[in-house]
Design a protein around this motif. Structure first.
Motif, PDB file in Angstrom:
ATOM      1  N   ASP A 194       0.762  -1.288  -0.137  1.00 16.93           N
ATOM      2  CA  ASP A 194       0.170   0.116  -0.111  1.00 16.93           C
ATOM      3  C   ASP A 194       1.081   1.357  -0.078  1.00 16.93           C
ATOM      4  OD1 ASP A 194      -2.411   1.041  -0.275  1.00 16.93           O
ATOM      5  OD2 ASP A 194      -2.635   1.507   2.080  1.00 16.93           O
ATOM      6  N   PHE A 195       1.851   1.306  -0.819  1.00 18.70           N
ATOM      7  CA  PHE A 195       2.579   2.327  -0.979  1.00 18.70           C
ATOM      8  C   PHE A 195       3.372   2.208  -2.436  1.00 18.70           C
ATOM      9  CE2 PHE A 195       5.474  -0.675   0.963  1.00 18.70           C
ATOM     10  CZ  PHE A 195       6.721  -0.830   0.205  1.00 18.70           C
ATOM     11  N   SER A 196       4.101   3.307  -3.079  1.00 18.69           N
ATOM     12  CA  SER A 196       4.395   3.311  -4.137  1.00 18.69           C
ATOM     13  C   SER A 196       6.005   3.408  -4.197  1.00 18.69           C
ATOM     14  CB  SER A 196       3.882   4.614  -4.922  1.00 18.69           C
ATOM     15  OG  SER A 196       2.617   4.194  -5.415  1.00 18.69           O
ATOM     16  N   VAL A 197       6.745   3.013  -5.180  1.00 21.85           N
ATOM     17  CA  VAL A 197       8.017   3.135  -5.249  1.00 21.85           C
ATOM     18  C   VAL A 197       8.647   3.587  -6.502  1.00 21.85           C
ATOM     19  CG1 VAL A 197       8.987   1.162  -3.691  1.00 21.85           C
ATOM     20  CG2 VAL A 197       8.679   0.687  -6.071  1.00 21.85           C
ATOM     21  N   ASP A 198       9.366   4.609  -6.660  1.00 25.45           N
ATOM     22  CA  ASP A 198       9.980   5.145  -7.825  1.00 25.45           C
ATOM     23  C   ASP A 198      10.970   4.471  -8.377  1.00 25.45           C
ATOM     24  OD1 ASP A 198       9.992   6.709 -10.159  1.00 25.45           O
ATOM     25  OD2 ASP A 198      10.156   8.622  -8.769  1.00 25.45           O
ATOM     26  N   LEU A 199      10.860   3.617  -9.275  1.00 24.65           N
ATOM     27  CA  LEU A 199      12.112   2.770  -9.783  1.00 24.65           C
ATOM     28  C   LEU A 199      12.735   3.108 -11.148  1.00 24.65           C
ATOM     29  CD1 LEU A 199      13.413  -0.137  -9.142  1.00 24.65           C
ATOM     30  CD2 LEU A 199      11.305  -1.067 -10.787  1.00 24.65           C
ATOM     31  N   VAL A 200      14.098   2.980 -11.152  1.00 25.04           N
ATOM     32  CA  VAL A 200      14.590   3.010 -12.354  1.00 25.04           C
ATOM     33  C   VAL A 200      15.179   1.679 -12.639  1.00 25.04           C
ATOM     34  CG1 VAL A 200      16.897   3.956 -13.581  1.00 25.04           C
ATOM     35  CG2 VAL A 200      15.313   5.414 -12.146  1.00 25.04           C
ATOM     36  N   LEU A 201      14.991   1.170 -13.955  1.00 23.26           N
ATOM     37  CA  LEU A 201      15.375  -0.330 -13.920  1.00 23.26           C
ATOM     38  C   LEU A 201      16.345  -0.118 -15.125  1.00 23.26           C
ATOM     39  CD1 LEU A 201      15.193  -3.258 -13.727  1.00 23.26           C
ATOM     40  CD2 LEU A 201      13.260  -3.315 -15.329  1.00 23.26           C
ATOM     41  N   ILE A 202      17.526  -0.713 -14.977  1.00 22.71           N
ATOM     42  CA  ILE A 202      18.627  -0.788 -15.955  1.00 22.71           C
ATOM     43  C   ILE A 202      18.646  -2.219 -16.404  1.00 22.71           C
ATOM     44  CG2 ILE A 202      20.868  -0.270 -16.894  1.00 22.71           C
ATOM     45  CD1 ILE A 202      21.008   1.960 -14.554  1.00 22.71           C
ATOM     46  N   HIS A 203      18.367  -2.573 -17.584  1.00 20.01           N
ATOM     47  CA  HIS A 203      18.318  -4.012 -18.005  1.00 20.01           C
ATOM     48  C   HIS A 203      19.534  -4.151 -18.831  1.00 20.01           C
ATOM     49  CE1 HIS A 203      17.175  -8.159 -19.392  1.00 20.01           C
ATOM     50  NE2 HIS A 203      17.283  -7.717 -20.535  1.00 20.01           N
ATOM     51  N   ILE A 204      20.410  -4.732 -18.545  1.00 23.59           N
ATOM     52  CA  ILE A 204      21.805  -5.023 -19.601  1.00 23.59           C
ATOM     53  C   ILE A 204      21.276  -6.092 -20.629  1.00 23.59           C
ATOM     54  CG2 ILE A 204      24.066  -5.689 -19.454  1.00 23.59           C
ATOM     55  CD1 ILE A 204      23.469  -3.326 -18.081  1.00 23.59           C
ATOM     56  N   PHE A 246      33.075 -13.322 -27.959  1.00 17.87           N
ATOM     57  CA  PHE A 246      31.983 -12.894 -26.961  1.00 17.87           C
ATOM     58  C   PHE A 246      30.741 -13.510 -27.148  1.00 17.87           C
ATOM     59  CE2 PHE A 246      34.583  -9.268 -28.292  1.00 17.87           C
ATOM     60  CZ  PHE A 246      35.354  -8.704 -27.308  1.00 17.87           C
ATOM     61  N   PRO A 247      30.764 -14.936 -26.931  1.00 19.26           N
ATOM     62  CA  PRO A 247      29.613 -15.834 -26.992  1.00 19.26           C
ATOM     63  C   PRO A 247      28.453 -15.456 -26.035  1.00 19.26           C
ATOM     64  CG  PRO A 247      31.296 -17.240 -26.061  1.00 19.26           C
ATOM     65  CD  PRO A 247      31.912 -15.766 -26.406  1.00 19.26           C
ATOM     66  N   ASN A 248      27.395 -15.298 -26.631  1.00 17.53           N
ATOM     67  CA  ASN A 248      26.074 -14.997 -25.981  1.00 17.53           C
ATOM     68  C   ASN A 248      26.241 -13.664 -25.150  1.00 17.53           C
ATOM     69  OD1 ASN A 248      24.701 -17.128 -26.425  1.00 17.53           O
ATOM     70  ND2 ASN A 248      25.672 -18.247 -24.822  1.00 17.53           N
ATOM     71  N   PHE A 249      27.131 -12.770 -25.721  1.00 16.60           N
ATOM     72  CA  PHE A 249      27.180 -11.462 -25.056  1.00 16.60           C
ATOM     73  C   PHE A 249      26.010 -10.739 -24.926  1.00 16.60           C
ATOM     74  CE2 PHE A 249      27.811  -6.889 -25.180  1.00 16.60           C
ATOM     75  CZ  PHE A 249      29.133  -6.689 -24.024  1.00 16.60           C
ATOM     76  N   PRO A 250      25.449 -10.081 -23.987  1.00 19.45           N
ATOM     77  CA  PRO A 250      26.334  -9.799 -22.720  1.00 19.45           C
ATOM     78  C   PRO A 250      26.068 -10.926 -21.679  1.00 19.45           C
ATOM     79  CG  PRO A 250      24.279  -8.479 -22.325  1.00 19.45           C
ATOM     80  CD  PRO A 250      24.157  -9.509 -23.902  1.00 19.45           C
ATOM     81  N   PHE A 251      25.653 -11.929 -21.966  1.00 16.76           N
ATOM     82  CA  PHE A 251      25.163 -13.127 -21.021  1.00 16.76           C
ATOM     83  C   PHE A 251      26.360 -14.072 -21.060  1.00 16.76           C
ATOM     84  CE2 PHE A 251      21.306 -11.436 -22.720  1.00 16.76           C
ATOM     85  CZ  PHE A 251      20.608 -10.740 -21.676  1.00 16.76           C
ATOM     86  N   LEU A 252      27.664 -13.536 -20.982  1.00 21.60           N
ATOM     87  CA  LEU A 252      28.874 -14.327 -20.803  1.00 21.60           C
ATOM     88  C   LEU A 252      28.909 -15.586 -19.805  1.00 21.60           C
ATOM     89  CD1 LEU A 252      31.314 -11.499 -21.514  1.00 21.60           C
ATOM     90  CD2 LEU A 252      30.494 -13.048 -23.279  1.00 21.60           C
ATOM     91  N   GLN A 253      29.525 -16.595 -20.361  1.00 20.98           N
ATOM     92  CA  GLN A 253      29.536 -17.818 -19.425  1.00 20.98           C
ATOM     93  C   GLN A 253      31.305 -17.482 -18.978  1.00 20.98           C
ATOM     94  OE1 GLN A 253      27.091 -19.929 -18.266  1.00 20.98           O
ATOM     95  NE2 GLN A 253      25.665 -18.536 -19.253  1.00 20.98           N
ATOM     96  N   PRO A 254      31.387 -17.542 -17.543  1.00 22.87           N
ATOM     97  CA  PRO A 254      32.849 -17.474 -17.143  1.00 22.87           C
ATOM     98  C   PRO A 254      33.166 -18.750 -17.574  1.00 22.87           C
ATOM     99  CG  PRO A 254      31.286 -16.571 -15.463  1.00 22.87           C
ATOM    100  CD  PRO A 254      30.418 -17.345 -16.567  1.00 22.87           C
ATOM    101  N   THR A 255      34.849 -18.829 -17.700  1.00 20.32           N
ATOM    102  CA  THR A 255      35.353 -20.153 -17.862  1.00 20.32           C
ATOM    103  C   THR A 255      36.077 -20.683 -16.731  1.00 20.32           C
ATOM    104  OG1 THR A 255      36.045 -19.241 -20.108  1.00 20.32           O
ATOM    105  CG2 THR A 255      37.108 -21.144 -19.322  1.00 20.32           C
ATOM    106  N   PRO A 256      35.879 -21.888 -16.112  1.00 21.46           N
ATOM    107  CA  PRO A 256      36.373 -22.492 -14.918  1.00 21.46           C
ATOM    108  C   PRO A 256      37.962 -22.334 -15.121  1.00 21.46           C
ATOM    109  CG  PRO A 256      34.859 -23.936 -15.931  1.00 21.46           C
ATOM    110  CD  PRO A 256      34.808 -22.740 -16.898  1.00 21.46           C
ATOM    111  N   GLY A 257      38.376 -21.833 -14.045  1.00 22.08           N
ATOM    112  CA  GLY A 257      39.980 -21.798 -14.059  1.00 22.08           C
ATOM    113  C   GLY A 257      40.631 -22.247 -12.535  1.00 22.08           C
ATOM    114  N   PRO A 258      41.721 -22.268 -12.486  1.00 19.28           N
ATOM    115  CA  PRO A 258      42.345 -22.503 -11.062  1.00 19.28           C
ATOM    116  C   PRO A 258      41.973 -21.489 -10.074  1.00 19.28           C
ATOM    117  CG  PRO A 258      44.187 -22.046 -12.656  1.00 19.28           C
ATOM    118  CD  PRO A 258      42.749 -21.895 -13.614  1.00 19.28           C
TER     119      PRO A 258
END
Length: 155
Positions: free
Chosen positions: A60-70, A96-108
């Motif tokens: 029962d209140f309002s929010v003023d929202l700024v949404l930044i979708h990448i 840049f596969p699937n940019f900007p939804f990049l999959q990190p590469t597993p490493g040590p």
């Protein structure tokens, strides 16, 4: 998850709703329109908050929202060097596969992005935030230098 419920969606979604579905749908349509115009996914909406017992939100209140979708931004990509644009358009075979939804590469040392991926993602986020600067400052007035659009660093 907050606002739109789809039949058969995430089983706990009904416990997460805090905004009216119609208001969220309108916001998502605005994001889609901006994306289709090659602009950053940045919108400002005033949303009514619904009560949510599970999350102890009285509502029962309002929010003023700024949404930044990448997401990919055509106008941002126009500033990139030709080689980077070429790699982006190579899809899964590019740097840049699937940019900007990049999959990190597993490493040590844990999962990582390449320097080029991290730099390009950071430049995209900066571009989006610079486009949102006036909306953000209208919410919380602070001293902030006005961005100069077009001054985007690339990988």
């Amino acid at each position: 998850k907050f606002g739109c419920l789809q039949p058969g969606s995430f089983p706990f979604a009904k416990f997460s709703q805090v905004f009216r579905e119609a208001e969220v749908a309108t916001m998502l349509q605005q994001l889609q329109t901006r994306r289709n115009q090659g602009e950053p996914g940045v919108v400002r909406r005033k949303l009514r908050v619904l009560p949510n017992e599970r999350w102890q939100i009285k509502g029962d209140f309002s929010v003023d929202l700024v949404l930044i979708h990448i997401d990919r931004v055509t106008k941002f990509e126009e500033y990139l060097p030709e080689e980077t644009r070429y790699e982006l358009n190579c899809g899964l075979r590019g740097s840049f596969p699937n940019f900007p939804f990049l999959q990190p590469t597993p490493g040590p040392g844990g999962a990582t992005l390449t320097n080029r991926q991290a730099n390009l993602l950071a430049a995209l986020v900066e571009y989006n935030v610079r486009h949102a600067a006036s909306l953000i400052t209208s919410l919380v007035p602070v001293s902030m230098p006005q961005p100069t659009l077009g001054e985007t660093r690339s990988s």
